[in-house]
Design a protein around this motif. Structure first.
Motif, PDB file in Angstrom:
ATOM      1  N   GLU A  93      38.142  53.825  31.147  1.00  0.00           N
ATOM      2  CA  GLU A  93      37.657  53.048  30.014  1.00  0.00           C
ATOM      3  C   GLU A  93      36.875  51.808  30.434  1.00  0.00           C
ATOM      4  O   GLU A  93      35.964  51.380  29.716  1.00  0.00           O
ATOM      5  CB  GLU A  93      38.833  52.626  29.122  1.00  0.00           C
ATOM      6  N   HIS A  94      37.215  51.226  31.581  1.00  0.00           N
ATOM      7  CA  HIS A  94      36.625  49.937  31.964  1.00  0.00           C
ATOM      8  C   HIS A  94      35.783  50.015  33.229  1.00  0.00           C
ATOM      9  O   HIS A  94      35.424  48.965  33.787  1.00  0.00           O
ATOM     10  CB  HIS A  94      37.738  48.898  32.168  1.00  0.00           C
ATOM     11  N   PHE A  95      35.440  51.210  33.709  1.00  0.00           N
ATOM     12  CA  PHE A  95      34.717  51.306  34.971  1.00  0.00           C
ATOM     13  C   PHE A  95      33.292  50.777  34.848  1.00  0.00           C
ATOM     14  O   PHE A  95      32.776  50.144  35.776  1.00  0.00           O
ATOM     15  CB  PHE A  95      34.695  52.761  35.455  1.00  0.00           C
ATOM     16  N   GLU A  96      32.637  51.054  33.747  1.00  0.00           N
ATOM     17  CA  GLU A  96      31.236  50.664  33.608  1.00  0.00           C
ATOM     18  C   GLU A  96      31.064  49.152  33.630  1.00  0.00           C
ATOM     19  O   GLU A  96      30.143  48.622  34.267  1.00  0.00           O
ATOM     20  CB  GLU A  96      30.661  51.242  32.314  1.00  0.00           C
ATOM     21  N   GLU A  97      31.946  48.415  32.935  1.00  0.00           N
ATOM     22  CA  GLU A  97      31.794  46.959  32.877  1.00  0.00           C
ATOM     23  C   GLU A  97      32.579  46.251  33.970  1.00  0.00           C
ATOM     24  O   GLU A  97      32.711  45.014  33.942  1.00  0.00           O
ATOM     25  CB  GLU A  97      32.243  46.421  31.512  1.00  0.00           C
ATOM     26  N   ALA A  98      33.102  46.984  34.947  1.00  0.00           N
ATOM     27  CA  ALA A  98      33.882  46.359  36.021  1.00  0.00           C
ATOM     28  C   ALA A  98      32.975  45.515  36.917  1.00  0.00           C
ATOM     29  O   ALA A  98      31.770  45.767  37.051  1.00  0.00           O
ATOM     30  CB  ALA A  98      34.597  47.419  36.846  1.00  0.00           C
ATOM     31  N   ARG A  99      33.551  44.508  37.550  1.00  0.00           N
ATOM     32  CA  ARG A  99      32.803  43.639  38.451  1.00  0.00           C
ATOM     33  C   ARG A  99      32.539  44.350  39.767  1.00  0.00           C
ATOM     34  O   ARG A  99      33.375  45.092  40.273  1.00  0.00           O
ATOM     35  CB  ARG A  99      33.596  42.341  38.723  1.00  0.00           C
ATOM     36  N   GLY A 100      31.362  44.095  40.326  1.00  0.00           N
ATOM     37  CA  GLY A 100      30.992  44.686  41.596  1.00  0.00           C
ATOM     38  C   GLY A 100      29.822  45.638  41.450  1.00  0.00           C
ATOM     39  O   GLY A 100      29.576  46.214  40.386  1.00  0.00           O
ATOM     40  N   THR A 101      29.125  45.832  42.565  1.00  0.00           N
ATOM     41  CA  THR A 101      27.955  46.715  42.571  1.00  0.00           C
ATOM     42  C   THR A 101      28.257  48.089  43.149  1.00  0.00           C
ATOM     43  O   THR A 101      27.600  49.062  42.812  1.00  0.00           O
ATOM     44  CB  THR A 101      26.827  46.067  43.387  1.00  0.00           C
ATOM     45  N   THR A 102      29.254  48.180  44.018  1.00  0.00           N
ATOM     46  CA  THR A 102      29.627  49.450  44.620  1.00  0.00           C
ATOM     47  C   THR A 102      30.893  49.987  43.961  1.00  0.00           C
ATOM     48  O   THR A 102      31.624  49.254  43.281  1.00  0.00           O
ATOM     49  CB  THR A 102      29.848  49.292  46.130  1.00  0.00           C
ATOM     50  N   GLN A 126      33.597  50.935  45.479  1.00  0.00           N
ATOM     51  CA  GLN A 126      34.774  50.314  46.090  1.00  0.00           C
ATOM     52  C   GLN A 126      35.045  48.938  45.490  1.00  0.00           C
ATOM     53  O   GLN A 126      36.199  48.574  45.205  1.00  0.00           O
ATOM     54  CB  GLN A 126      34.561  50.196  47.598  1.00  0.00           C
ATOM     55  N   ALA A 127      33.976  48.152  45.258  1.00  0.00           N
ATOM     56  CA  ALA A 127      34.159  46.821  44.675  1.00  0.00           C
ATOM     57  C   ALA A 127      34.660  46.924  43.232  1.00  0.00           C
ATOM     58  O   ALA A 127      35.519  46.141  42.797  1.00  0.00           O
ATOM     59  CB  ALA A 127      32.846  46.054  44.727  1.00  0.00           C
ATOM     60  N   LYS A 128      34.132  47.889  42.485  1.00  0.00           N
ATOM     61  CA  LYS A 128      34.587  48.074  41.107  1.00  0.00           C
ATOM     62  C   LYS A 128      36.068  48.455  41.056  1.00  0.00           C
ATOM     63  O   LYS A 128      36.837  47.948  40.224  1.00  0.00           O
ATOM     64  CB  LYS A 128      33.740  49.146  40.416  1.00  0.00           C
ATOM     65  N   MET A 129      36.475  49.370  41.959  1.00  0.00           N
ATOM     66  CA  MET A 129      37.878  49.779  41.984  1.00  0.00           C
ATOM     67  C   MET A 129      38.784  48.609  42.335  1.00  0.00           C
ATOM     68  O   MET A 129      39.879  48.457  41.776  1.00  0.00           O
ATOM     69  CB  MET A 129      38.063  50.923  42.986  1.00  0.00           C
ATOM     70  N   LYS A 130      38.347  47.764  43.257  1.00  0.00           N
ATOM     71  CA  LYS A 130      39.154  46.612  43.642  1.00  0.00           C
ATOM     72  C   LYS A 130      39.329  45.650  42.471  1.00  0.00           C
ATOM     73  O   LYS A 130      40.435  45.148  42.207  1.00  0.00           O
ATOM     74  CB  LYS A 130      38.488  45.900  44.816  1.00  0.00           C
ATOM     75  N   SER A 131      38.232  45.397  41.734  1.00  0.00           N
ATOM     76  CA  SER A 131      38.333  44.496  40.581  1.00  0.00           C
ATOM     77  C   SER A 131      39.187  45.103  39.474  1.00  0.00           C
ATOM     78  O   SER A 131      39.944  44.391  38.799  1.00  0.00           O
ATOM     79  CB  SER A 131      36.934  44.190  40.052  1.00  0.00           C
ATOM     80  N   LEU A 132      39.111  46.422  39.289  1.00  0.00           N
ATOM     81  CA  LEU A 132      39.936  47.064  38.268  1.00  0.00           C
ATOM     82  C   LEU A 132      41.417  47.004  38.617  1.00  0.00           C
ATOM     83  O   LEU A 132      42.267  46.845  37.736  1.00  0.00           O
ATOM     84  CB  LEU A 132      39.491  48.515  38.081  1.00  0.00           C
ATOM     85  N   MET A 133      41.735  47.138  39.897  1.00  0.00           N
ATOM     86  CA  MET A 133      43.131  47.011  40.315  1.00  0.00           C
ATOM     87  C   MET A 133      43.657  45.607  40.055  1.00  0.00           C
ATOM     88  O   MET A 133      44.799  45.424  39.614  1.00  0.00           O
ATOM     89  CB  MET A 133      43.262  47.366  41.800  1.00  0.00           C
ATOM     90  N   GLU A 134      42.824  44.608  40.295  1.00  0.00           N
ATOM     91  CA  GLU A 134      43.243  43.233  40.009  1.00  0.00           C
ATOM     92  C   GLU A 134      43.439  43.032  38.502  1.00  0.00           C
ATOM     93  O   GLU A 134      44.413  42.386  38.079  1.00  0.00           O
ATOM     94  CB  GLU A 134      42.196  42.264  40.544  1.00  0.00           C
ATOM     95  N   ASP A 135      42.527  43.593  37.699  1.00  0.00           N
ATOM     96  CA  ASP A 135      42.668  43.460  36.246  1.00  0.00           C
ATOM     97  C   ASP A 135      43.929  44.167  35.748  1.00  0.00           C
ATOM     98  O   ASP A 135      44.606  43.678  34.832  1.00  0.00           O
ATOM     99  CB  ASP A 135      41.433  44.033  35.548  1.00  0.00           C
TER     100      ASP A 135
END
Length: 285
Positions: free
Chosen positions: A173-182, A184-193
């Motif tokens: 649900e939140h992958f598109e608006e996640a922080r990061g350009t790659t 791996q960076a998006k997954m890391k920010s989603l885990m923090e969220d």
């Protein structure tokens, strides 16, 4: 003059002691040592009998033709994709006569004979431990290929997708608006969220969606496994489902056998019973 005399002594010593460590000492000067590369110090690295790897399998005639024609077609058609280039080459191969194909096929046969000889020489140099390791790696490769083929087969037969976890639903649900350009960076920010979702009600929403997805998977799997039984693919059914089906079949067979046995015993007992005799009363006159 001292540096010049030392340089001349070093050059003479290097000429006398090639392929070794140069160590020259003169009485008026301190001792200097020149270290050559490791390839010259230890020539066993270059003359080692340990095989670097098994010989590569030879190409067939068609693949040899592809390697020859690919740069030519790429030059003629620089704007087309690689897939279209292979298609053009395959079309050319199909239209070629046997005489035109013969040189590539004969070259493939020669490479096969050379491959057999090289493979025998390679295997003769292996130690028992290396042979055992190669056998293990071969089994692992075969098991991996088998798993990939089975997964493709299940996908083609329409096997339902496994249920998602609450975290997976949150990611989708939140992958598109996640922080990061790659990724791996998006997954890391989603885990923090996800960790920062302190409200239990927020996580409860995704937990309930995951429970609904489990029900969806259970119903779809039941329909799919019933269909696999109908088409004769019981081998694709899960073990626990197959066990339940076998137990249910045994119980039904046992019930039918019990009923038939009871009916037979009842019929047999009815045949043995004697008919009742009625006594006539005689009136005295």
């Amino acid at each position: 003059m001292a540096p010049f005399s030392f340089l001349a002594a070093a050059v003479g010593c290097f000429a006398r002691r090639s392929l070794s460590v140069v160590s020259c000492t003169t009485s008026p000067l301190p001792r200097y040592t020149t270290v050559l590369p490791a390839a010259y110090i230890n020539p066993l690295n270059y003359l080692s009998s340990q095989p670097s790897g098994p010989p590569k399998r030879p190409l067939n005639g068609y693949m040899k033709y592809v390697l020859k024609q690919q740069p030519i077609i790429s030059t003629q058609y620089p704007d087309i994709k690689s897939v279209d280039i292979i298609r053009k080459i395959a079309q050319q191969w199909r239209t070629m006569s046997p005489d035109e194909k013969r040189p590539f096929q004969e070259a493939s046969l020669r490479d096969r004979e050379k491959f057999k000889i090289d493979l025998q020489q390679y295997q003769a140099q292996l130690s028992p431990a290396q042979v055992q390791q190669q056998a293990l790696e071969k089994r692992q490769r075969l098991a991996k290929r088998k798993a990939i083929r089975k997964k493709r087969e299940l996908t083609s037969l329409g096997k339902p997708k496994r249920p998602r976890s609450p975290f997976n639903i949150f990611i989708s649900e939140h992958f598109e608006e996640a922080r990061g350009t790659t990724t791996q960076a998006k997954m890391k920010s989603l885990m923090e969220d996800w960790r920062n979702l302190l409200s239990q009600q927020q996580k409860q929403v995704y937990t309930q969606l995951a429970e609904d997805d489990k029900i969806r998977y259970k119903n779809e799997m039941k329909s799919w496994e019933d269909h696999m039984v109908e088409i004769g693919r019981e081998d694709l059914i899960r073990e626990r489902t197959a066990t339940k089906k076998k137990l249910a079949t045994k119980k039904s067979v046992a019930k039918v056998a019990t009923k038939s046995a009871k009916s037979k015993s009842a019929a047999k007992g009815a045949g043995k019973t004697k008919p009742k005799t009625t006594k006539k009363t005689i009136r005295r006159s």
